[in-house]
Design a protein around this motif. Sequence first.
Motif, mmCIF file in Angstrom:
data_model
loop_
_atom_site.group_PDB
_atom_site.id
_atom_site.type_symbol
_atom_site.label_atom_id
_atom_site.label_comp_id
_atom_site.label_asym_id
_atom_site.label_seq_id
_atom_site.Cartn_x
_atom_site.Cartn_y
_atom_site.Cartn_z
ATOM 1 N N VAL A 1 0.829 -1.199 0.000
ATOM 2 C CA VAL A 1 0.000 0.000 0.000
ATOM 3 C C VAL A 1 0.873 1.263 0.000
ATOM 4 N N LYS A 2 2.112 1.108 0.424
ATOM 5 C CA LYS A 2 3.043 2.252 0.408
ATOM 6 C C LYS A 2 3.342 2.722 -1.009
ATOM 7 N N ARG A 3 3.172 1.825 -1.975
ATOM 8 C CA ARG A 3 3.403 2.233 -3.372
ATOM 9 C C ARG A 3 2.449 3.354 -3.745
ATOM 10 N N ASN A 4 1.218 3.251 -3.276
ATOM 11 C CA ASN A 4 0.227 4.277 -3.606
ATOM 12 C C ASN A 4 0.205 5.402 -2.593
ATOM 13 N N GLN B 1 -6.204 11.729 -3.664
ATOM 14 C CA GLN B 1 -5.460 12.587 -2.729
ATOM 15 C C GLN B 1 -4.484 11.766 -1.884
ATOM 16 N N PRO B 2 -3.582 11.020 -2.514
ATOM 17 C CA PRO B 2 -2.738 10.100 -1.737
ATOM 18 C C PRO B 2 -1.809 10.791 -0.740
ATOM 19 N N HIS B 3 -1.525 12.075 -0.996
ATOM 20 C CA HIS B 3 -0.583 12.768 -0.105
ATOM 21 C C HIS B 3 -1.075 12.869 1.338
ATOM 22 N N TYR B 4 -2.392 12.731 1.539
ATOM 23 C CA TYR B 4 -2.902 12.792 2.912
ATOM 24 C C TYR B 4 -2.744 11.450 3.635
#
Lengths: 333, 616
Positions: free
Chosen positions: A296-299, B255-258
């Motif tokens: 999940v760290k990939r995303n 919004q993956p940065h959050y």
Amino acid sequence: MATNLQAPPVAPLAEKLKPMKLKSDKHPDWCPGCGDFGITNAIQQAISNLQLPPWNVHFFTGVGCSGKTSHYVQCYGVHTLHGRSLAFSQGAKVANPKLNVIVAGGDGDGYGIGAGHFVHAGRRNVDMTYVVFDNEVYGLTKGQASPTLPEGDKPKSLAAPHVVQPINPFALALACGYTFIARSYAYDAKHLRATLAAAMEHKGMALVDVLQPCPTYNDLRTKSFFDEEVTVKGSPVPRVYYMEDEGYDGVVKDSTDATEVNDKRMAAFNKIYQQEERTGLGVYYKIDIPTYEDRVKRNLPILNEYSPIDLPYHDADMNPTTDLTAGKGSMVI
Amino acid sequence: MSGLTEINWMIGGPQGTGVDSSATLFLRTMAVAGYHVFGKREYHSNIKGKHSYFNVRASHQFVQSSRDPIDLLATFDKETATTHGHEIIPNGALIYDEKVVKPEDIEGLDASVTTFILPFDDILQEVAEETDSNPMKLVIMKNTIAVAASMALYGVELHHMEEALKGIFEGKKAKLVPLNMKAAEKAYAMIQTMDGFDKFTFKIDPVANVPEKGSRLLMNGATACGLGKIKAGCRMVTYYSITPAVDECIYLETQPHYGVNVVQCEDELAAMNMVNGAALTGMRASTATSGPGFCLMAEAIGWAGICEVPSVIFNYQRGGPSTGLPTRSEQADLMFAINVGHGEFPKIVIAPGDMEQCFEDSFECFNLAERYQTPVIVLPDKVLANNTQTIPHFNEEGLKIDRGFIFEPTVKDPYDDVEGAMATHKRFEVTEDGVSPRSLPGQPGGIHWLTGDEHTEIGHITEEPSIRMAQHEKRFRKLDKALQEIPQDRQYKLYGPEDADVTVVAWGCTKGPMLDAMPLLEKEHGIKANLLHIRLFSPFPAEGVLKILEKSKQTMSMEANFTSQLHRLIRMETGFTIGHRVVKYTGRPISQDEAIDAIRQVVEQNAEKVVLSYGH
């Protein structure tokens, strides 16, 4: 004895964390002679042997006789809903990957009412250990057939022989992507303890299906059934044996080697479906691949910096600190 | 300045052909030009081909509802023209493509409606030749053509569209801006030369004081909810794909940065139970679902209730029962939400009524869940989720995170004090206000057990009557506390004059049409109405609501359901029977016009029950 199961490491806190300490004040209310006692002891011993801090162990169970197990272990115990222990536990582990997550439940709980979660837990490969108490019956409701009871069998609790085919949990687990698949036996304390410890040490979704005699309702798979000898190629041998002792090795050494992975998988299927009078214990298959928490760290690259549970969102005065500017983006007019 | 201050435009066509894109462009263009806009999106449960439409209202005033009669219908397919032609008001206009529909095919089209045949294909062909593009790839620009022609008719300057396009096509797609503008310019010029152009009198005046750039948002409710969750620190949202809830998840995934982990689950049982598991660890987690999915969550919500877990559930209501009207709206899950799960346990049920409340509730629900250690159910609906509106920026001032009563470990070094670290904690200690110290796994000294069975203070199973009573009572005391502490205007609010002729009781998105209708009712029909908008349903603020109702001259309820659920809830909780009721169960939202019509029927004709049905 199984050879590819690592011996538990000797931990500095062995004195302080003896298995006895892992017993809660609650006394089990299972029937005398129930296999659940042995499995519970083995879980406590495995936690102790691996020196997992009990206050960091999140132990989930389903519903049924085995569902009560979480009450008997001195750790954060969660007796969930029938069939839902894997959903609860995945939620917890994904939220806080620092926890040591163990899950336990019956074969009806896991392969019956919870079958959907069983399938998808394999696909995700969240790092946890799932112990299934496999006794072929729904004990707490008077011994109805569970999904592992063979067709044609008639334990004393059934009015007529069973007319439905059993599920093969190992084949199912393999098909779903479980990365550690093993079988053990409730009365083989040593093997069970070592298998559970190996499963807990495995990084990924581990299934340990434990043969667990139900002395009250299943008079077919009893302790004496597993103790008796059977005839193989003309000579008497113990019914329960260790697959590794006969040269079976289900552990993938190099997960990037497609040939090895394929060979090991096919060998596991063969082993799983091998027709024999005996019952093999040990690891059918094990592979080390990235867990869900890693993938999940990939995303969400921010999870390389923070564990999900530690993502900051407020200051010391409890003011929210998340800046929404980026989230509003071009919606700002 | 002799034109109008408001227009009502519609575009329609088969799904997948860009109806949404053209409406988005028109909404954005009008917003950029300084107008307040409200966009209503209606679509089928279908990917491509079925009829969908988008209604855009643009105004000098802040508007928060749709209107029924349209002054200009833009379309390039037959179904839109035949379905909505009769909705065009006298002297309105229809833009269409002669190749697909003839005006004589359109039943109910008023004779005074001006029809404009727009040669969409010819315009595209010209643009293709001039820009050396493949005309097939430009088909989607029919939308731009329709919007540009509409702008010319309304008298809106075309340069606003260029700015809007720049906001839509960013980065690599920026090259599409000049291409679209070329088509737009041709359509804009062409329609002005057509017969009947001068006959169309629905010109809208420019906005005198265009709001400062960056001062507003153009947003839908699903996004507003997503932003509220992000602000609240929710970093895990589980879901099983379902309309319309999935829109919130789709937004969050962009919004993956959050760091919000949007977990797609195998079913809603998993989605809800994962939230339970995550919430146990101290993660602020929620699930987003709609009717059928919410049904599957019932058992797990009960577990959260008896185990006092701060799980948050968003049920974006849609038309039921069963699969019902999957892409349409309804306010029919209120009674179910209040009663969800077998047995009895405290739950907090709230419903936002507009974009701002979507944000506010999505933020506050986590505070409520943690403060009262019980599941919180939030009930937005498809209307709120999918409608697009211009709104001021959310008020983020004064927001506070409240984690509730969390256990503080006293053990400093657990490895040094293993005995202390392994001590049992009274997670369900019977306290005066019912809230007990919540320890989180990983905390030394906090070990306890959780079970769906009735349990002791440390969480072991019990069937002892006295403990059952103590725990049951303790859990329910939390609702008393919640009712005392939740600010009154978050529970219910009276909008409009206190001495109104009629008090309309409503909840959720009916707030918008009511607030828009109230000034017009007074001005045009001499009816003074006020709105009692309720946001908190469990615990129910019976005392305050009753006080208002008893003072009202006349009362009526207005809800998008069949059985008047809020009406019934109020009777159950207060003993007060609201005099009249208005319902709508077509799955389409109540419009401003319908709100006015319904109130007039009640006040002028004493109608006991009004059934609304406008809209396709």
